[in-house]
Design a protein around this motif. Sequence first.
Motif, PDB file in Angstrom:
ATOM      1  N   VAL A  98       0.828  -1.199   0.000  1.00 29.29           N
ATOM      2  CA  VAL A  98       0.000   0.000   0.000  1.00 29.29           C
ATOM      3  C   VAL A  98       0.870   1.261   0.000  1.00 29.29           C
ATOM      4  CG1 VAL A  98      -1.759   1.320   1.235  1.00 29.29           C
ATOM      5  CG2 VAL A  98      -1.855  -1.194   1.221  1.00 29.29           C
ATOM      6  N   ALA A  99       1.752   1.369   0.993  1.00 37.48           N
ATOM      7  CA  ALA A  99       2.567   2.573   1.109  1.00 37.48           C
ATOM      8  C   ALA A  99       3.723   2.321   2.065  1.00 37.48           C
ATOM      9  CB  ALA A  99       1.728   3.746   1.620  1.00 37.48           C
ATOM     10  N   ALA A 100       4.790   3.091   1.900  1.00 37.67           N
ATOM     11  CA  ALA A 100       5.926   3.029   2.806  1.00 37.67           C
ATOM     12  C   ALA A 100       6.488   4.425   3.001  1.00 37.67           C
ATOM     13  CB  ALA A 100       7.010   2.097   2.267  1.00 37.67           C
ATOM     14  N   ILE A 101       7.125   4.637   4.155  1.00 42.99           N
ATOM     15  CA  ILE A 101       7.717   5.929   4.471  1.00 42.99           C
ATOM     16  C   ILE A 101       9.090   5.680   5.084  1.00 42.99           C
ATOM     17  CG2 ILE A 101       6.590   6.002   6.744  1.00 42.99           C
ATOM     18  CD1 ILE A 101       6.286   9.072   6.294  1.00 42.99           C
ATOM     19  N   ASN A 102      10.052   6.531   4.737  1.00 40.98           N
ATOM     20  CA  ASN A 102      11.411   6.293   5.215  1.00 40.98           C
ATOM     21  C   ASN A 102      11.579   6.764   6.651  1.00 40.98           C
ATOM     22  OD1 ASN A 102      11.427   9.061   4.801  1.00 40.98           O
ATOM     23  ND2 ASN A 102      13.398   9.096   3.760  1.00 40.98           N
ATOM     24  N   ARG A 103      12.780   6.536   7.175  1.00 45.30           N
ATOM     25  CA  ARG A 103      13.049   6.805   8.585  1.00 45.30           C
ATOM     26  C   ARG A 103      12.906   8.282   8.927  1.00 45.30           C
ATOM     27  NH1 ARG A 103      16.554   3.106   6.526  1.00 45.30           N
ATOM     28  NH2 ARG A 103      16.760   1.107   7.624  1.00 45.30           N
ATOM     29  N   HIS A 104      13.217   9.146   7.976  1.00 41.90           N
ATOM     30  CA  HIS A 104      13.195  10.590   8.222  1.00 41.90           C
ATOM     31  C   HIS A 104      11.866  11.238   7.850  1.00 41.90           C
ATOM     32  CE1 HIS A 104      17.418  10.164   8.994  1.00 41.90           C
ATOM     33  NE2 HIS A 104      17.597   9.623   7.810  1.00 41.90           N
ATOM     34  N   ALA A 105      10.940  10.414   7.394  1.00 37.65           N
ATOM     35  CA  ALA A 105       9.593  10.891   7.044  1.00 37.65           C
ATOM     36  C   ALA A 105       9.593  11.917   5.927  1.00 37.65           C
ATOM     37  CB  ALA A 105       8.888  11.463   8.279  1.00 37.65           C
ATOM     38  N   ASP A 106      10.587  11.869   5.044  1.00 36.91           N
ATOM     39  CA  ASP A 106      10.614  12.835   3.952  1.00 36.91           C
ATOM     40  C   ASP A 106      10.506  12.196   2.576  1.00 36.91           C
ATOM     41  OD1 ASP A 106      14.248  13.470   4.046  1.00 36.91           O
ATOM     42  OD2 ASP A 106      13.076  11.637   3.920  1.00 36.91           O
ATOM     43  N   ARG A 107      10.300  10.881   2.564  1.00 38.47           N
ATOM     44  CA  ARG A 107      10.066  10.196   1.293  1.00 38.47           C
ATOM     45  C   ARG A 107       9.021   9.118   1.496  1.00 38.47           C
ATOM     46  NH1 ARG A 107      15.349   7.806  -0.953  1.00 38.47           N
ATOM     47  NH2 ARG A 107      13.995   7.302  -2.703  1.00 38.47           N
ATOM     48  N   GLN A 108       8.168   8.972   0.488  1.00 37.42           N
ATOM     49  CA  GLN A 108       7.131   7.953   0.553  1.00 37.42           C
ATOM     50  C   GLN A 108       7.005   7.251  -0.796  1.00 37.42           C
ATOM     51  OE1 GLN A 108       6.004  11.371   0.967  1.00 37.42           O
ATOM     52  NE2 GLN A 108       6.668  11.381   3.099  1.00 37.42           N
ATOM     53  N   TYR A 109       6.550   6.042  -0.743  1.00 37.47           N
ATOM     54  CA  TYR A 109       6.149   5.311  -1.946  1.00 37.47           C
ATOM     55  C   TYR A 109       4.729   4.809  -1.738  1.00 37.47           C
ATOM     56  CZ  TYR A 109      10.952   5.129  -3.705  1.00 37.47           C
ATOM     57  OH  TYR A 109      12.192   5.452  -4.183  1.00 37.47           O
ATOM     58  N   TYR A 110       4.004   4.713  -2.859  1.00 32.79           N
ATOM     59  CA  TYR A 110       2.630   4.241  -2.798  1.00 32.79           C
ATOM     60  C   TYR A 110       2.370   3.213  -3.886  1.00 32.79           C
ATOM     61  CZ  TYR A 110       1.709   8.247   0.223  1.00 32.79           C
ATOM     62  OH  TYR A 110       1.737   9.158   1.269  1.00 32.79           O
ATOM     63  N   GLY A 111       1.493   2.275  -3.571  1.00 26.91           N
ATOM     64  CA  GLY A 111       0.992   1.404  -4.608  1.00 26.91           C
ATOM     65  C   GLY A 111       0.185   2.231  -5.594  1.00 26.91           C
ATOM     66  N   GLU A 112       0.123   1.763  -6.824  1.00 25.83           N
ATOM     67  CA  GLU A 112      -0.514   2.553  -7.877  1.00 25.83           C
ATOM     68  C   GLU A 112      -1.952   2.920  -7.533  1.00 25.83           C
ATOM     69  OE1 GLU A 112       0.824   1.225 -11.754  1.00 25.83           O
ATOM     70  OE2 GLU A 112      -1.185   1.726 -12.519  1.00 25.83           O
ATOM     71  N   PHE A 113      -2.669   2.031  -6.886  1.00 24.09           N
ATOM     72  CA  PHE A 113      -4.071   2.282  -6.566  1.00 24.09           C
ATOM     73  C   PHE A 113      -4.208   3.345  -5.474  1.00 24.09           C
ATOM     74  CE2 PHE A 113      -4.117   0.470  -2.378  1.00 24.09           C
ATOM     75  CZ  PHE A 113      -3.057  -0.404  -2.397  1.00 24.09           C
ATOM     76  N   ALA A 114      -3.123   3.579  -4.715  1.00 18.46           N
ATOM     77  CA  ALA A 114      -3.185   4.454  -3.550  1.00 18.46           C
ATOM     78  C   ALA A 114      -2.823   5.903  -3.854  1.00 18.46           C
ATOM     79  CB  ALA A 114      -2.241   3.929  -2.461  1.00 18.46           C
ATOM     80  N   ASN A 115      -2.175   6.113  -4.990  1.00 18.32           N
ATOM     81  CA  ASN A 115      -1.764   7.481  -5.335  1.00 18.32           C
ATOM     82  C   ASN A 115      -2.948   8.430  -5.340  1.00 18.32           C
ATOM     83  OD1 ASN A 115       1.025   7.706  -5.658  1.00 18.32           O
ATOM     84  ND2 ASN A 115       0.947   6.557  -7.564  1.00 18.32           N
ATOM     85  N   ASP A 116      -2.773   9.590  -4.718  1.00 17.72           N
ATOM     86  CA  ASP A 116      -3.773  10.666  -4.670  1.00 17.72           C
ATOM     87  C   ASP A 116      -4.936  10.367  -3.734  1.00 17.72           C
ATOM     88  OD1 ASP A 116      -3.352  11.092  -8.202  1.00 17.72           O
ATOM     89  OD2 ASP A 116      -2.336  12.124  -6.561  1.00 17.72           O
ATOM     90  N   ARG A 117      -5.002   9.140  -3.174  1.00 12.53           N
ATOM     91  CA  ARG A 117      -6.094   8.850  -2.244  1.00 12.53           C
ATOM     92  C   ARG A 117      -5.588   8.554  -0.843  1.00 12.53           C
ATOM     93  NH1 ARG A 117      -9.494   4.567  -2.808  1.00 12.53           N
ATOM     94  NH2 ARG A 117      -7.938   3.259  -3.824  1.00 12.53           N
ATOM     95  N   PHE A 118      -4.404   7.926  -0.743  1.00 12.78           N
ATOM     96  CA  PHE A 118      -3.867   7.512   0.542  1.00 12.78           C
ATOM     97  C   PHE A 118      -2.633   8.352   0.885  1.00 12.78           C
ATOM     98  CE2 PHE A 118      -5.386   2.779   0.345  1.00 12.78           C
ATOM     99  CZ  PHE A 118      -6.672   3.219   0.110  1.00 12.78           C
TER     100      PHE A 118
END
Length: 127
Positions: A47-67
């Motif tokens: 679904v999503a991940a966030i790095n240790r410093h909270a300044d980068r995220q990744y999202y699953g394609e379905f989650a972009n713009d909603r999550f």
Amino acid sequence: VHLEESGGGFIQSGGSLSLTCAVSGDIFSRCIMAWLRQAPGKELEFVAAINRHADRQYYGEFANDRFTISRYIIGNTAYLQMNALKDEDSAVYYCAAAGMASMFAIEVVTGEPYEYWGQGIQVTVPS
């Protein structure tokens, strides 16, 4: 180490829900935090991940713009804000933490780097 999700439940299509992951144990600051989900009969899905410093995220394609994934060192807590929910978002949502991942990259966080898992929490969006 213990991860505990909260905030799930039933929500009407189009509604919003916020999941919380409380992390106990001395790992939060050094872990990548993520959310994954599994619907009945389907494989575990990133679904999503966030790095240790909270300044980068990744999202699953379905989650972009909603999550939106976030984390706060105070309280050792990670969150997943979900908006515009659809019936296909119904699943058990898991909080996971990766303390040994060598880098924060999409191929890493969508793989199997997670050593710690919560027990999961149900989100149901009736069709």
